[in-house]
Scaffold this active site. Structure first.
Site, PDB file in Angstrom:
ATOM      1  N   SER A  80       7.338  -5.795   3.380  1.00  0.00           N
ATOM      2  CA  SER A  80       8.201  -5.485   2.244  1.00  0.00           C
ATOM      3  C   SER A  80       9.481  -6.341   2.268  1.00  0.00           C
ATOM      4  CB  SER A  80       8.507  -3.983   2.235  1.00  0.00           C
ATOM      5  OG  SER A  80       9.031  -3.567   0.996  1.00  0.00           O
ATOM      6  N   LYS A 158       4.686   5.960  -5.030  1.00  0.00           N
ATOM      7  CA  LYS A 158       4.718   4.501  -5.085  1.00  0.00           C
ATOM      8  C   LYS A 158       4.514   3.827  -3.729  1.00  0.00           C
ATOM      9  CE  LYS A 158       5.633   4.458  -9.505  1.00  0.00           C
ATOM     10  NZ  LYS A 158       4.637   3.972 -10.490  1.00  0.00           N
ATOM     11  N   ASP A 209      -0.935  -1.335  -3.932  1.00  0.00           N
ATOM     12  CA  ASP A 209       0.515  -1.190  -3.797  1.00  0.00           C
ATOM     13  C   ASP A 209       1.124  -0.914  -5.177  1.00  0.00           C
ATOM     14  OD1 ASP A 209       3.259  -1.452  -3.275  1.00  0.00           O
ATOM     15  OD2 ASP A 209       2.963  -3.081  -1.847  1.00  0.00           O
ATOM     16  N   HIS A 237       1.385   0.622  -0.302  1.00  0.00           N
ATOM     17  CA  HIS A 237       2.462  -0.206   0.237  1.00  0.00           C
ATOM     18  C   HIS A 237       2.574  -0.076   1.751  1.00  0.00           C
ATOM     19  CE1 HIS A 237       6.091  -2.595  -0.097  1.00  0.00           C
ATOM     20  NE2 HIS A 237       6.762  -1.717   0.602  1.00  0.00           N
ATOM     21  N   LEU A 252      -5.517  -9.726  14.091  1.00  0.00           N
ATOM     22  CA  LEU A 252      -6.203 -10.344  15.233  1.00  0.00           C
ATOM     23  C   LEU A 252      -7.042 -11.544  14.820  1.00  0.00           C
ATOM     24  CD1 LEU A 252      -7.312  -7.163  17.235  1.00  0.00           C
ATOM     25  CD2 LEU A 252      -5.384  -8.686  17.687  1.00  0.00           C
TER      26      LEU A 252
END
Length: 258
Positions: A80, A158, A209, A237, A252
């Site tokens: 974010s 959200k 998201d 999100h 990974l």
């Protein structure tokens, strides 16, 4: 297997605690994981009103990077707003980073001011998306600091809409006020191709998201470009909470220089 060192950088209002599911998954594969609290976040003792700049906020990460031994490289993961924090580290310590991973994160470029992508987000995002998030100002008009604290509705609808009720409750208990440092970002120099731009970038899209939408995530990628894009289907999100196993697998799989 080569051991990798992942450095996990949280987004606004959150802290190192939000990686509590992902950290042991990565460590179980034999890798080293550092989850940091940025300034005035998590259990960091600083208070938000003591901060004025993005650098102030990012200082714990910058100190960590500075202390890394020469020759040791890490994989930075920014979530974010944490994309700005890792960008600052990339600009200053490119030789200590093998790859930078932007997890549904703001990703600045080296053409515009660092505030450009945030400005685009604000232009393209209706104000209604913020629901009950509170925006406040600290101190005087001559030296303001615009702050925010996510509201319960915003978090549940959200940010955490695909997370468990327990994770939503945890987030509600542990978030702290934060800032987008909108007064400071326009003053920052552009990130450079020699610093920030020299670090390999990977973007992880979260398809569901509702905060940084799928369309805007794709715009960010098109704006600057990355070496690899991965997409987590059915991730909100907070992918580290709603899809930790998938996120771990993708991290990974990322090819690093180590």
């Amino acid at each position: 297997m080569t051991q990798k060192h992942f450095v996990l950088v949280h987004g606004s209002c959150h802290g190192a605690w939000c990686w509590y599911k992902l950290k042991p998954l990565l460590e179980s594969g034999g890798h080293k994981v550092t989850a940091l609290d940025l300034a005035a976040s998590g259990v960091n003792p600083k208070q938000l009103h003591h901060l004025r700049t993005l650098h102030d906020y990012t200082l714990p990460l910058m100190e960590f990077m500075s202390a890394l031994p020469d020759g040791e490289k890490v994989i930075l993961v920014g979530h974010s707003f944490g994309g700005f924090n890792i960008a600052l580290a990339m600009e200053n310590y490119p030789h200590k980073i093998s790859v930078a991973v932007f997890l549904t994160a703001f990703m600045p470029d080296s053409v515009h001011s660092p505030t450009y992508v945030l400005g685009q987000f604000n232009e393209l995002t209706p104000a209604e998306i913020w629901l009950d998030t509170q925006f406040l100002s600290y101190d005087t008009p001559e030296d303001p600091l615009r702050t925010l604290i996510f509201g319960p509705q915003f978090m549940s609808k959200k940010l955490y809409q695909l997370c468990s009720p327990e994770d939503i409750a945890l987030g509600g208990l542990l978030i702290r006020p934060s800032s987008y440092f909108t007064e400071d970002l326009p003053k920052l120099k552009k990130f450079t191709d020699e610093g920030y731009g020299s670090v390999k970038r990977v973007y992880i899209i979260c398809s569901e998201d509702q905060a940084i939408t799928l369309d805007f995530q794709r715009w960010l990628i098109e704006n600057i470009g990355v070496v690899e894009v991965k997409e987590i289907k059915d991730a909100d999100h907070m992918a580290m909470l709603s899809k930790p196993q998938q996120l771990c697998q993708y991290l990974l799989e990322i090819d690093s220089d180590e």
